[in-house]
Motif scaffolding. Structure first.
Motif, short mmCIF file in Angstrom:
data_model
loop_
_atom_site.label_atom_id
_atom_site.label_comp_id
_atom_site.label_asym_id
_atom_site.label_seq_id
_atom_site.Cartn_x
_atom_site.Cartn_y
_atom_site.Cartn_z
N LYS A 65 1.14 -0.83 -0.01
CA LYS A 65 -0.10 -0.01 0.03
C LYS A 65 0.64 0.74 0.54
CE LYS A 65 -2.38 -3.41 2.28
NZ LYS A 65 -2.14 -4.07 3.37
N SER A 77 12.44 -25.89 14.34
CA SER A 77 11.00 -26.30 14.38
C SER A 77 10.65 -25.73 13.54
CB SER A 77 10.82 -26.30 15.63
OG SER A 77 10.18 -25.32 16.13
N HIS A 78 10.79 -25.70 12.38
CA HIS A 78 10.09 -25.10 11.62
C HIS A 78 11.01 -24.86 10.48
CE1 HIS A 78 6.18 -23.54 8.79
NE2 HIS A 78 6.08 -24.43 9.48
N TRP A 79 10.60 -24.47 9.18
CA TRP A 79 10.91 -23.83 8.17
C TRP A 79 12.53 -23.47 8.16
CZ3 TRP A 79 6.41 -23.27 3.80
CH2 TRP A 79 5.50 -24.02 4.34
N GLU A 111 9.88 -12.25 17.03
CA GLU A 111 8.66 -12.73 17.70
C GLU A 111 7.83 -13.40 16.15
OE1 GLU A 111 7.28 -12.58 19.77
OE2 GLU A 111 8.59 -10.81 21.02
N MET A 147 2.50 1.74 11.12
CA MET A 147 2.37 0.99 11.95
C MET A 147 1.58 0.29 12.79
SD MET A 147 6.15 0.84 12.77
CE MET A 147 6.05 1.39 14.52
N ASN A 157 1.22 -4.07 12.82
CA ASN A 157 2.35 -4.58 13.27
C ASN A 157 2.34 -4.44 15.29
OD1 ASN A 157 3.92 -4.94 11.01
ND2 ASN A 157 4.60 -3.74 10.77
N ASN A 169 1.75 -7.95 16.92
CA ASN A 169 3.56 -7.34 17.56
C ASN A 169 2.91 -7.81 19.90
OD1 ASN A 169 5.23 -7.87 15.93
ND2 ASN A 169 6.04 -5.91 16.20
N LYS A 199 1.41 -11.10 20.24
CA LYS A 199 2.31 -12.16 19.94
C LYS A 199 3.62 -12.19 21.95
CE LYS A 199 3.69 -12.63 15.29
NZ LYS A 199 3.94 -11.38 14.16
N LEU A 200 3.70 -10.85 22.28
CA LEU A 200 3.97 -10.89 23.06
C LEU A 200 3.04 -11.87 24.22
CD1 LEU A 200 5.74 -7.10 23.71
CD2 LEU A 200 6.71 -9.05 23.80
N ARG A 213 5.51 -18.85 22.58
CA ARG A 213 6.20 -19.05 21.45
C ARG A 213 5.47 -20.67 20.40
NH1 ARG A 213 10.74 -17.48 18.48
NH2 ARG A 213 11.34 -15.58 20.44
N ILE A 214 5.57 -21.08 19.41
CA ILE A 214 4.76 -22.16 19.41
C ILE A 214 5.62 -22.08 18.67
CG2 ILE A 214 3.06 -23.11 18.26
CD1 ILE A 214 1.55 -20.75 18.27
N ASP A 215 6.12 -23.73 18.59
CA ASP A 215 7.27 -24.70 17.95
C ASP A 215 6.40 -25.10 17.82
OD1 ASP A 215 9.46 -23.88 19.26
OD2 ASP A 215 9.96 -25.27 21.27
N ILE A 216 6.50 -25.17 16.16
CA ILE A 216 5.34 -26.86 15.24
C ILE A 216 6.08 -27.99 15.24
CG2 ILE A 216 4.76 -26.67 12.86
CD1 ILE A 216 3.90 -23.96 13.80
N LYS A 242 0.59 -23.58 9.89
CA LYS A 242 2.01 -23.39 9.72
C LYS A 242 2.24 -22.93 8.28
CE LYS A 242 5.40 -21.15 11.49
NZ LYS A 242 5.72 -19.60 12.03
N GLU A 266 2.91 -19.34 6.17
CA GLU A 266 3.36 -19.06 5.55
C GLU A 266 3.45 -18.60 3.99
OE1 GLU A 266 6.83 -18.02 6.20
OE2 GLU A 266 6.19 -18.72 8.40
N GLU A 310 -3.45 -14.99 12.39
CA GLU A 310 -2.15 -14.73 11.92
C GLU A 310 -2.60 -15.05 10.15
OE1 GLU A 310 1.53 -14.13 12.09
OE2 GLU A 310 0.28 -13.34 13.64
N HIS A 343 -2.88 -7.77 5.21
CA HIS A 343 -1.39 -7.33 4.43
C HIS A 343 -0.88 -7.36 3.23
CE1 HIS A 343 -0.49 -5.64 8.24
NE2 HIS A 343 -0.15 -6.51 9.00
#
Lengths: 387, 840
Positions: free
Chosen positions: A38, A272-274, A347, B728, B731, B735, B738-739, B743-746, B767, B771, B813, B820
């Motif tokens: 954008k 643990s991922h790509w 993050e 901003m 994000n 963020n 996420k804080l 954290r996710i371990d895939i 996931k 991606e 996400e 986005h």
């Protein structure tokens, strides 16, 4: 021996493209290209002041579109290439171009840190790498340690070798090769080997890694099923000419000896991922950096397959005081392959990691949310390698 | 006056002419006569008291004085009357005795008188006798005098007669020997010759005797020749032979040579036995060799059928099963009956002949027994070695693991029969070598069982794999009934598939059975009635090293190992291993960890009474290995299933032109597939693993989806994107989000329960989706399609995972990233999305 805390820099936009300014060997400088559909896209020039642990940034506008890949010229530090998406109403096409930074950015930036909002300068277009016949550009590679005249671009299933002429004002395809066959043939990434007089190239498409001879533009080796899934990135060992690192969607980092492609020399399975990016340290090739979409950056010490498998051999006479002696004794036990550190400052998915071209102990990583983190190799390890 | 009285009494008692000593003797004799002993009295010598009236030193003066001094009158009176009484009784006693003695004396005198008369008569007769005797003597002397001459003549004549008979024997000897020779009565011949030999030797200087001797020698030589010939001939029996040898020995043949000959002859016979065995060993190989290549199945199945549990039908075909020929028991039997028994016979007769024979004459000094037994040992050793090689070859051919009892019995017989040898020949190494062969065979057997178990395991895996593959399609549709009828179309084929638990149960049961039957087979080696079972090897090492470590532990390790290989080799591409098999194996390994391993090991330890001499693998170590394998398999299962779904999602994102897509009218088919597949995986995993724990979620979880995607919130989230002033914020928002989220371990290890497995799979899938979305550019409708798809996933996936927030977060996400990457981010109304999703 406290290690310095990582330095974090946040971009406003999402970003995937990161490179060190290759030609710059004094200042620690990284280039980051943003992705925004954008807004005007930007190239952030990140200057890291090692002494004061401060970041200075300069923003240049990149109006052509969102940046997917960025590369700095090895010869002229003001010249860089980008691969970007050009979006028209109902069409998205990936193009590539060679740009020059405006000459005066360096002088103006220091005084006003927030001048990006004021009046950011614009990159000067040198030439397009015309890809209308070849499809979407995946990446552009400079000839390593060359004179900044030769480029390779990977577009869909084509390898294109460009010559820049008339002070980079025009780019001409000098030769090309096309990958043909069945299956997914789009190149995802590639790397120009710094060895063999820069006559070799490695590319990745789907799960295969291919080597090319640039003189004949023909394939010289092919590692089928190098990874279980897509291969995301490659890097050549700067000191061992047949060694190659690759990473991919199977969460693995593999090290190959291209003379014997049946089996990887070594496989790391720490993410643990790509794994999106893998980089050898330019001077100490036991240090390998990887970035992954599990939001982690991992620094590994691959001593056993490095060019310095036993570390430096130091005369004991050189060491005078006892403390050094102790340390020396410690370092005499051969180092094991190991994970040095896992960096968890990000993050979001980390798509790019890069060593600094000026300071071999420093590296940057970039995550999708626009966070750039600058880290150093732990001092203890640094001294062990050096001493 | 008292004193007078008593004194007179005392003199009355004592015979007047006797001194005290004489008196005593008479007294003693009297006592002796009446059989009295001085028992009532105290010891004689002590009565020195002169006042003792019965003592030898009695002094009447002193006694009287004493009485007078000491006693009163009455006492004296009493004493006196008492004494008078005693004297009277003594008096009458005396009278009686005297009377008796007198009588006896009278009768004795009569007797003597009578004897005197008789002797006189006898004396006359004796005189007569002596005169007669003198006459006889005279006559006899006269007769012998006349006969003297004739007697000496007769003696001489009889001497001559004996001599003549001896001579006749000697002269007849050659003829007799010849006749014996003709009749083959060798023993008689030899004994005759022996009798004559010394004489002939002695008189060999006389020509006639010499002639005889020479004749005899010639004949005996001939006889010896014949004996040797007979000896050399193969045909004669052992008994004949020993007879021969005995005779030859008696003929002074050199013993050593005889030993050699005897042994060599025995050897030739034993070798025919060995050759017979060898022929048996060799002959069928040439027959069954080509046969096995032509028809491996036909010959093998018949053999496999005999096995206790039909062990490894496929392997025994290639192993050249010796079905066509004699089995090992027969072979060993034959070996024992022919070779070993005749060997024993040889040893026995040899020892009889050479070693244990009573040593006489000059044979003794030659030290024959030592020499002979040395020869015997080496003889037995070489032959036994050949026999052993044959047996070992035969044992090695025994590869069909079907019936172990046959082999054990064969080995037992083999071993038992060798004991006979050891009894006969105490110092021999043969029995121990035999034991070694048995030990080797046992070791080999264990190895074979291990490999048989391994092949069985792999075969049964192949079976499982086939069972899984054949009706595989129906597994998928089985559980979709819970899908609210949205996907009900293909959920009918349910019953055709063999269910996973059944497969698991049958697999583990068959493996366990197999192990048990193998253990039982191996156990035969240690049975009480088997002779070698009490050898130290079979008591200790065989049980612990062999069976426990070599068989059971190795097998369990092999199971874990091969399971792990499924993860590695089949690895990267999702591989050839069907995921259900991975799941099954993982459960199998887990079961092993929880119970089976300890069960098997306990069983083994109990059956074999294993005494651990050397350190053995602990149960816990094995268990942890099994658990590790189970974990690895399950992780791999999650990975593979996740990849399958990931690939669908990836393809669906990558191949679509998201910029120029049309307005979404329904959920894309691929999302339905994803939900379907997830459901079937859920069913599949649920068959083998427990439910597991979920984080508590609100009762109206399905409703909650709407609140997350409520249009108001969504607007609020995406609103800043539309205003160029504050780029901003998006994000920042994400963020901050996420804080506060973990954290996710895939690709992280999962727990052994259904929810955890499903969570893992869904994480991987979403996931990937995320991606892939980030790599694309979307048009307005592209974004809206993603919204619809995500809402649909939201509706169905939350129920599978341990923490539904995880799904929410990842889907958030995805939609956020799509927004986005959108050129024209105009999200769809939530209500419209709901309608589309409800419609399916």
């Amino acid at each position: 021996m406290e290690d310095d805390a990582p330095v974090i820099y946040g971009l406003e936009f999402q970003a995937r493209a990161l490179t060190a300014q290759t030609a710059e060997t004094d200042a620690i400088r990284f280039l980051v290209g943003t992705q925004s559909l954008k807004f005007e896209n930007q190239i952030h020039i990140i200057d890291f002041d090692d002494e004061n642990n401060i970041i200075n940034k300069t923003v240049l506008l990149h109006q052509a579109g969102e940046i997917w890949h960025i590369g700095g010229s090895p010869a002229d530090k003001s010249i860089l290439t980008t691969c970007y998406n050009k979006t028209s109403d109902c069409k998205v096409a990936a193009c590539a171009a060679v740009w020059r930074m405006p000459a005066e950015w360096e002088s103006g930036s220091h005084e006003s840190p927030d001048d990006s909002s004021n009046n950011p300068q614009t990159l000067e277009l040198l030439c397009h790498l015309d890809n209308t016949a070849h499809g979407n550009m995946a990446c552009v590679l400079w000839e390593p340690m060359g004179d900044g005249k030769r480029l390779i671009s990977l577009a869909d299933n084509h390898v294109l070798l460009w010559d820049l002429q008339e002070s980079s004002a025009e780019a001409v395809i000098s030769s090309s090769a096309t990958l043909e066959g069945k299956g997914q043939l789009k190149f995802t990434s590639g790397k120009w080997s710094p060895h063999h007089n820069c006559t070799q190239l490695a590319t990745a498409n789907d799960t295969a890694i291919r080597g090319w001879d640039l003189r004949t533009m023909s394939q010289i080796y092919c590692i089928e099923n190098a990874h279980g899934q897509l291969v995301r990135d490659l890097d050549f060992n700067p000191n061992k000419q047949y060694y190659l690192a690759s990473c991919g969607d199977d969460c693995k980092v593999k090290f190959w000896d291209v003379r014997n492609i049946g089996e990887p020399v070594k496989t790391l399975e720490e993410h643990s991922h790509w794994v999106w990016s893998v980089r050898y340290n330019h001077s100490h090739d036991q240090l390998v950096l990887t970035g992954s979409s599990d939001s982690r950056v991992i620094l590994s010490n691959m001593v056993s397959i490095s060019s310095e498998p036993f570390g430096h051999l130091v005369d004991e006479d050189d060491l005078s005081d006892t403390e050094d002696n102790n340390q020396e004794e410690k370092s005499k036990e051969p180092l094991q392959d190991s994970i040095i550190a896992t960096y968890e400052e990000h993050e979001d998915s980390v798509y790019a990691v890069e060593w600094s071209s000026a300071d071999p102990w420093l590296f940057a990583s970039l995550s999708y949310d626009g966070r750039l983190v600058i880290n150093r190799v732990p001092r203890a390890l640094k001294y062990r390698i050096l001493l | 006056m008292d004193a007078d009285l008593s004194a007179s009494a005392a003199t009355d008692v004592t015979p007047p002419d006797s001194d005290p000593a004489r008196k005593r003797r008479v007294h003693g004799m009297l006592k002796l006569y009446y059989g009295l002993n001085e028992e009532g009295k105290p010891d004689q010598p002590e009565s020195l008291d002169p006042c003792d009236i019965n003592g030898p030193h009695f002094d009447p003066e002193v006694f009287l004085n004493k009485l007078r001094k000491e006693c009163s009158l009455t006492e004296l009176m009493d004493q006196e009357s008492c004494m008078v009484k005693q004297i009277r009784s003594l008096d009458s006693d005396m009278q009686t005795l005297v009377y008796e003695n007198y009588n006896k004396f009278i009768s004795a005198t009569d007797t003597i008188r009578k004897m005197k008369n008789d002797f006189k008569k006898m004396e006359d007769e004796m005189d007569c006798l002596s005169t007669n005797m003198a006459a006889i003597t005279e006559f006899s002397a006269r007769i012998s005098g006349t006969l003297q001459d004739q007697h000496t003549q007769i003696t001489k004549l009889s001497g001559v007669h004996t001599l003549l008979r001896k001579l006749q024997f000697l002269f007849e000897l050659p003829a007799r020997l010849n006749k014996c020779l003709e009749l083959q009565a060798y023993a008689q011949a030899v004994s005759s010759h022996r009798r004559a030999r010394c004489v002939l030797q002695q008189y060999s200087h006389m020509p006639s005797f010499r002639g005889i001797q020479d004749d005899c020698h010639a004949i005996m030589d001939q006889l010896a020749q014949q004996l040797r010939q007979k000896f050399r001939d193969g045909g004669s029996s052992a008994k004949d032979l020993s007879e021969c040898v005995e005779l030859l020995l008696q003929l002074d043949e050199p013993a050593e040579e005889l030993c050699d000959k005897f042994l060599s002859h025995a050897q030739s016979r034993l070798e025919t036995d060995l050759l017979g065995l060898e022929a048996e060993l060799r002959e069928p190989v040439s027959v069954s060799g080509p046969k096995a290549t032509v028809d491996p199945a036909g010959s093998s199945t018949s053999k496999a059928g005999e096995g206790p549990a039909g062990l490894t039908p496929s392997t025994s075909g290639t192993l050249l099963s010796p079905a066509s020929r004699t089995d090992i028991l027969e072979f060993i039997d034959r070996g024992c009956n022919e070779f070993v028994s005749s060997l024993c016979l040889v040893i026995a007769s040899y020892q009889e002949l050479f070693v244990n024979r009573p040593q006489e004459g000059d044979l003794a000094c030659k030290n024959i027994p030592q020499m002979a037994s040395g020869k015997l040992h080496s003889f037995v050793d070489t032959l036994a070695a050949r026999y052993f090689t044959l047996v070992e070859r035969r044992i090695q051919e025994e590869k069909g693991v079907g019936d172990n009892s046959l082999l054990v019995r064969a080995l037992d017989r083999f071993h038992r029969r060798l004991q006979a040898v050891s009894k006969l020949l105490p110092g021999s190494a043969v029995p121990s070598q035999g034991t070694e062969i048995v030990v080797r065979a046992a070791r080999e057997r264990i190895r074979q069982y291990l490999s048989a178990l391994q092949t069985f395991y792999l075969d049964s895996l192949t079976d499982v794999r086939q069972a899984l593959a054949a009706p595989r399609l129906s597994v998928g549709g089985a559980g979709v009934a819970g899908g609210r009828g949205l996907l009900g179309g293909e959920s009918s084929v349910k019953d055709a598939s063999p269910s996973l638990p059944d497969l698991l149960v049958s697999l583990s049961a068959s493996i366990l059975n197999q192990i048990k039957s193998v253990l039982a087979s191996v156990h035969l080696f240690t049975a009480k009635d088997i002779t070698f079972s009490n050898k130290p090897y079979f008591k200790g090492e065989f049980c612990s090293e062999g069976v426990r470590e070599g068989l059971v532990v190795s097998f369990v390790k092999f199971v874990c190992q091969s399971s792990r290989q499924f993860c590695e080799s089949a690895g990267d591409r999702g591989g050839t291993t069907p995921p259900a098999l991975l799941l099954l194996l993982s459960r199998l390994c887990l079961d092993y960890e929880t119970s089976t391993i300890s069960y098997i090991l306990t069983l083994t330890d109990e059956q074999f009474l294993v005494q651990h001499h050397s350190p053995v693998t602990a149960v816990t170590a094995l268990c942890s290995e099994a658990r590790e394998a189970a974990q690895k398999l399950l992780n791999h299962y999650v990975k593979v299933q996740g990849l399958i779904i990931s690939q669908m999602l990836r393809k669906s994102v990558e191949t679509r032109d998201w910029v120029n897509t049309i307005e979404p009218r329904n959920v894309r088919a691929v999302m339905k597939r994803v939900v379907e597949d997830t459901t079937s995986i859920d069913v599949q995993v649920g068959l083998l693993y427990e439910e597991g724990v979920r984080k508590a979620h609100s009762s109206d979880s399905s409703k909650r989806t709407f609140s997350v995607y409520s249009s108001s919130r969504q607007q609020a989230r995406y609103a800043p994107s539309y205003t160029p002033s504050a780029p901003m914020d998006t994000n920042l928002l994400s963020n901050i989000h996420k804080l506060f989220s973990e954290r996710i371990d895939i690709f992280s290890p999962v727990e052994f329960n259904k929810v955890s497995v499903l969570t893992g799979i869904i994480k991987i899938s979403l996931k990937t989706f995320l991606e892939c979305v980030r790599l694309r550019t979307f048009g307005r409708y592209g974004l809206q399609q993603i919204q619809v798809d995500c809402h649909y996933l939201q509706m169905y996936l939350w129920r599978f995972v341990s923490d539904e927030n995880l799904v929410h977060f990842l889907l958030d996400e995805i939609v956020g990233s799509a927004a986005h990457r959108c050129l024209d981010p105009a999200p769809m109304e939530q209500s419209v999305i709901e309608v589309i999703c409800e419609r399916g």
